[in-house]
Write a protein that holds these residues in place. Structure first.
Motif, mmCIF file in Angstrom:
data_model
loop_
_atom_site.group_PDB
_atom_site.id
_atom_site.type_symbol
_atom_site.label_atom_id
_atom_site.label_comp_id
_atom_site.label_asym_id
_atom_site.label_seq_id
_atom_site.Cartn_x
_atom_site.Cartn_y
_atom_site.Cartn_z
ATOM 1 N N ILE A 24 0.838 -1.203 0.000
ATOM 2 C CA ILE A 24 0.000 0.000 0.000
ATOM 3 C C ILE A 24 0.873 1.253 0.000
ATOM 4 O O ILE A 24 0.620 2.193 -0.758
ATOM 5 C CB ILE A 24 -0.969 -0.003 1.204
ATOM 6 N N ARG A 25 1.916 1.271 0.851
ATOM 7 C CA ARG A 25 2.811 2.435 0.884
ATOM 8 C C ARG A 25 3.461 2.660 -0.476
ATOM 9 O O ARG A 25 3.558 3.792 -0.951
ATOM 10 C CB ARG A 25 3.879 2.260 1.971
ATOM 11 N N GLN A 28 0.853 4.039 -2.905
ATOM 12 C CA GLN A 28 0.557 5.441 -2.625
ATOM 13 C C GLN A 28 1.721 6.349 -2.977
ATOM 14 O O GLN A 28 1.523 7.526 -3.253
ATOM 15 C CB GLN A 28 0.142 5.603 -1.161
ATOM 16 N N ARG A 30 3.292 5.938 -5.666
ATOM 17 C CA ARG A 30 3.249 5.912 -7.138
ATOM 18 C C ARG A 30 4.367 5.068 -7.746
ATOM 19 O O ARG A 30 4.869 5.349 -8.820
ATOM 20 C CB ARG A 30 3.270 7.322 -7.735
ATOM 21 N N TRP A 72 -5.057 2.844 -10.100
ATOM 22 C CA TRP A 72 -3.798 3.597 -10.052
ATOM 23 C C TRP A 72 -4.062 5.043 -9.640
ATOM 24 O O TRP A 72 -3.333 5.615 -8.831
ATOM 25 C CB TRP A 72 -3.099 3.518 -11.401
ATOM 26 N N SER A 74 -6.569 6.060 -7.906
ATOM 27 C CA SER A 74 -7.225 6.121 -6.591
ATOM 28 C C SER A 74 -6.348 5.692 -5.431
ATOM 29 O O SER A 74 -6.691 5.970 -4.274
ATOM 30 C CB SER A 74 -8.481 5.233 -6.618
ATOM 31 N N PHE A 75 -5.241 5.013 -5.690
ATOM 32 C CA PHE A 75 -4.404 4.530 -4.589
ATOM 33 C C PHE A 75 -3.999 5.629 -3.610
ATOM 34 O O PHE A 75 -3.982 5.383 -2.399
ATOM 35 C CB PHE A 75 -3.164 3.798 -5.104
ATOM 36 N N PRO A 76 -3.665 6.847 -4.043
ATOM 37 C CA PRO A 76 -3.303 7.874 -3.058
ATOM 38 C C PRO A 76 -4.429 8.196 -2.065
ATOM 39 O O PRO A 76 -4.175 8.707 -0.985
ATOM 40 C CB PRO A 76 -2.975 9.100 -3.923
ATOM 41 N N HIS A 77 -5.663 7.862 -2.407
ATOM 42 C CA HIS A 77 -6.804 8.191 -1.550
ATOM 43 C C HIS A 77 -7.238 7.013 -0.675
ATOM 44 O O HIS A 77 -8.161 7.152 0.125
ATOM 45 C CB HIS A 77 -7.991 8.641 -2.407
ATOM 46 N N TYR A 78 -6.581 5.875 -0.831
ATOM 47 C CA TYR A 78 -6.962 4.701 -0.044
ATOM 48 C C TYR A 78 -6.557 4.900 1.412
ATOM 49 O O TYR A 78 -5.430 5.278 1.720
ATOM 50 C CB TYR A 78 -6.296 3.436 -0.598
#
Length: 192
Positions: A24-25, A28, A30, A72, A74-78
């Protein structure tokens, strides 16, 4: 990112063994390799979900590519505190699939029926009769203004020339040509 979307996942069977929190890190942050790891770990499950919702295999592959892109983005908002990564990703993929199925470009695909699968259409084809509803043309023509539909019907449905259509409608050939071109533009927008 683009290479992952355009090429199929290698089938090595090896799923990366990094903890989900580390993955996850990386997502996020990228890290594009993390997306490859994510697809290797969860891709079969998510593709199966998409394939279950989308009836056409080619369409399902396109929807899967759209899912990867949306994930891709949306991952920063997870937020891990709001549920597991797999549940979050499944919701996104489900929503993307439903949105794509509702999109006009796929709606027309569902209206069309392959001629080979319709016994009734095969009978008409053998008798030489053309039925535009088997190609989705009637649904497309419903998008035209009545004057445009009238011109297209006479030109293509009754096999008249532009001059004959103009005579039948008591219009100039230029008016018939203008209406036909306008109809072509409308049909082109709905089939693109």
């Amino acid at each position: 990112m683009e290479a992952l979307l355009l090429t199929p996942r290698p089938t090595t069977g090896a799923v990366p063994q990094c903890p989900e929190a580390a993955l996850i890190r990386r997502l996020q942050a990228r890290d594009e390799r993390a997306l490859t790891d994510f697809a290797a770990r969860y891709g079969d499950n998510l593709r199966g979900l998409v394939r279950g919702l989308v009836p056409d295999a080619v369409m399902a592959q396109d929807v899967w590519q759209e899912c990867l892109l949306r994930l891709w983005q949306s991952f920063p908002h997870y937020a891990p505190g709001h549920g597991r990564l797999t549940g979050w990703a499944r919701r996104i993929c489900r929503n993307v699939a439903i949105d794509e199925l509702r999109a006009p470009r796929w709606r027309d695909l569902r209206v069309m029926q392959p001629l080979a699968q319709s016994a009734e259409a095969q009978g008409r084809a053998a008798s030489g009769g053309f039925q535009p509803e088997h190609l989705g043309l009637l649904a497309l023509c419903a998008q035209l203004r009545p004057v445009q539909r009238q011109v297209i019907d006479l030109i293509y449905g009754h096999d008249l020339t532009f001059e004959q259509t103009a005579q039948r409608l008591n219009l100039s050939k230029g008016t018939v040509t203008t209406r036909a071109r306008a109809a072509y533009r409308v049909l082109g927008r709905h089939t693109a």
